[in-house]
Design an enzyme around this catalytic site. Structure first.
Site, PDB file in Angstrom:
ATOM      1  N   CYS A  82       5.236   1.733   1.865  1.00  0.00           N
ATOM      2  CA  CYS A  82       6.133   1.489   0.734  1.00  0.00           C
ATOM      3  C   CYS A  82       5.792   2.413  -0.448  1.00  0.00           C
ATOM      4  O   CYS A  82       6.672   2.990  -1.072  1.00  0.00           O
ATOM      5  CB  CYS A  82       6.023   0.049   0.236  1.00  0.00           C
ATOM      6  SG  CYS A  82       5.813  -1.181   1.510  1.00  0.00           S
ATOM      7  N   ASP A  83       4.507   2.540  -0.764  1.00  0.00           N
ATOM      8  CA  ASP A  83       4.113   3.169  -2.032  1.00  0.00           C
ATOM      9  C   ASP A  83       3.416   4.516  -1.899  1.00  0.00           C
ATOM     10  O   ASP A  83       3.204   5.198  -2.906  1.00  0.00           O
ATOM     11  CB  ASP A  83       3.188   2.211  -2.810  1.00  0.00           C
ATOM     12  CG  ASP A  83       3.899   0.901  -3.143  1.00  0.00           C
ATOM     13  OD1 ASP A  83       5.125   0.935  -3.326  1.00  0.00           O
ATOM     14  OD2 ASP A  83       3.227  -0.143  -3.207  1.00  0.00           O
ATOM     15  N   CYS A 138       0.639  -1.773   0.507  1.00  0.00           N
ATOM     16  CA  CYS A 138       1.568  -1.198   1.478  1.00  0.00           C
ATOM     17  C   CYS A 138       1.658   0.316   1.313  1.00  0.00           C
ATOM     18  O   CYS A 138       2.287   0.812   0.372  1.00  0.00           O
ATOM     19  CB  CYS A 138       2.953  -1.837   1.327  1.00  0.00           C
ATOM     20  SG  CYS A 138       4.152  -1.184   2.504  1.00  0.00           S
TER      21      CYS A 138
END
Ligand code: FAD
Ligand code: NAP
Length: 313
Positions: free
Chosen positions: A136-137, A133
């Site tokens: 997300c990261d 992701c």
């Protein structure tokens, strides 16, 4: 007894929720194990949802959907469904807390999940430098170099997203042509801080106690290359979430393809009366938000007819 149980709250399940409730079914509950919205909420940008122009994230696109459904009476229970079975004409919804709900009809909308690529170190470093992701990261690698594995729409779109945050992106793909849409390929080729590492397969992600320090790839010629990066993002396709349809004897509740997708007809009907399957989990799914939503509308109309017919006897 619910008129309809919807399992999964992505674009498919939410649209089914909107149409079943607005179409007159009295009691409809959507069982979603997390926040509604589905996998598109992990996408940094969506530009092919009709009528929505300009840059919009998956999260922003999906934000209003649950509220619209709840306005017409859709109930949302935040719980994992472990199994769906059928006894006579009654469906049983087995929930993660051990309780069981009953329903006249069920719309399965459990979608799919990111596949793991299978190279050495992938599991060991998952969450410690290996990610599926970018939204997300990605921020953890601001100003640093990262690697992206894959050659489909997801890999290329997320490589473009990461290229805006990171110093450099190595896009590792096992062939020299891409599955991704041609305009996305062009954008990638025009992006100066994306280096294409083609005809190359990941062999191993390596690291230390702190996490990933690099990825070793093997070119089709046999040449080995170590790419030293602290982050590796893999986007190598999806597996269907079909576990909920597995029965106690190990068989599936309805007919499935060999690769685990639910077989449906054009009305989203499965081989079991009153059971529908929609979105990414059904056979020949285009795997798009718009088609998942379209499936949801089709199945909802069918479920309304099915329940009306059932209760009229
Ligand atoms: P999902 O979105 O997968 O939703 C399924 C839901 O079911 C999830 O919320 C999950 O938590 C829930 N669930 C699963 N199992 C259970 C259970 N047992 N009990 C309870 N709940 C459960 N499509 C586009 O059209 N345009 C794009 O630009 C685009 N970009 C994408 C970018 C990324 C990074 C990804 C991953 C996908 C992208 N897609 C895009 C594809 C799109 O997201 C999917 O096709 C779509 O989300 C499928 O919707 P769905 O409702 O079938 O399933
Ligand atoms: P995908 O289209 O299946 O592509 C997966 C990619 O990963 C392929 O390039 C594949 O290589 C590679 N791959 C697979 N297994 C691998 C392994 N073990 N090691 C290394 N590489 C591996 O998956 P996706 O990109 O996630 O897309 C899934 C679906 O969602 C598609 O239908 C896509 O169109 C859709 N989607 C659409 C959009 C959009 O419309 N904008 C955005 C995202 C996703 P090969 O090419 O050699 O097989």
């Amino acid at each position: 007894m619910l008129d309809c149980a919807i399992i999964g709250g992505g674009p498919a399940g939410l649209t089914a929720g909107l149409y079943t409730t607005r179409g007159g079914l009295e009691s409809v509950t959507m069982f979603e194990k997390g926040m509604p919205g589905g996998q598109i909420t992990s996408s940094s940008e969506i530009e092919n949802y009709p009528g929505v122009t300009g840059e919009i994230s998956g999260m922003d696109l999906m934000m209003p959907w649950p509220e619209q459904c709840q306005k017409f009476g859709l109930k949302h229970e935040m719980i994992e469904v472990t199994r769906v079975s059928k006894e006579g004409a009654v469906f049983k919804i087995h929930k993660g807390d051990g309780t069981v709900e009953e329903a006249h009809s069920v719309i399965m909308a459990t979608g799919s999940r990111p596949r793991h690529a299978g190279f050495a170190g992938e599991e060991q470093y998952f969450g410690r430098g290996v990610s599926t992701c970018a939204t997300c990261d990605g921020f953890f690698y601001k100003g640093k170099e990262v690697a992206v594995v894959g050659g489909g729409d997801t890999a290329l779109e997320e490589a473009l997203y990461l290229a805006k945050i990171c110093k450099k992106v190595y896009l590792i793909h096992r062939r020299d042509t891409f599955r991704s849409a041609p305009n996305t390929v062009e954008r990638v080729k025009r992006t100066t801080n994306i280096e294409l590492v083609l005809n190359s397969t990941p062999e191993e992600v390596y690291g230390d106690a702190m996490g990933v320090t690099g990825i070793r790839v093997k070119n089709n010629s046999g040449a080995i290359r170590n790419i030293d990066v602290p982050g590796v993002f893999t986007f190598v396709g999806n597996d269907v979430n079909n576990q909920t349809l597995i029965q106690e004897d190990g068989s599936f509740l309805c007919n499935m393809t060999k690769s685990g997708q639910v077989v449906v007809d054009i009305c989203m009907r499965t081989s079991v009366a009153g059971l529908f399957a929609i979105g990414d989990m059904r056979v020949e799914a285009p795997k798009q938000v718009i088609s998942a939503a379209g499936d949801g509308a089709v199945a909802a109309l069918q479920a309304i007819s099915y329940v009306d017919e059932l209760l009229s006897h």
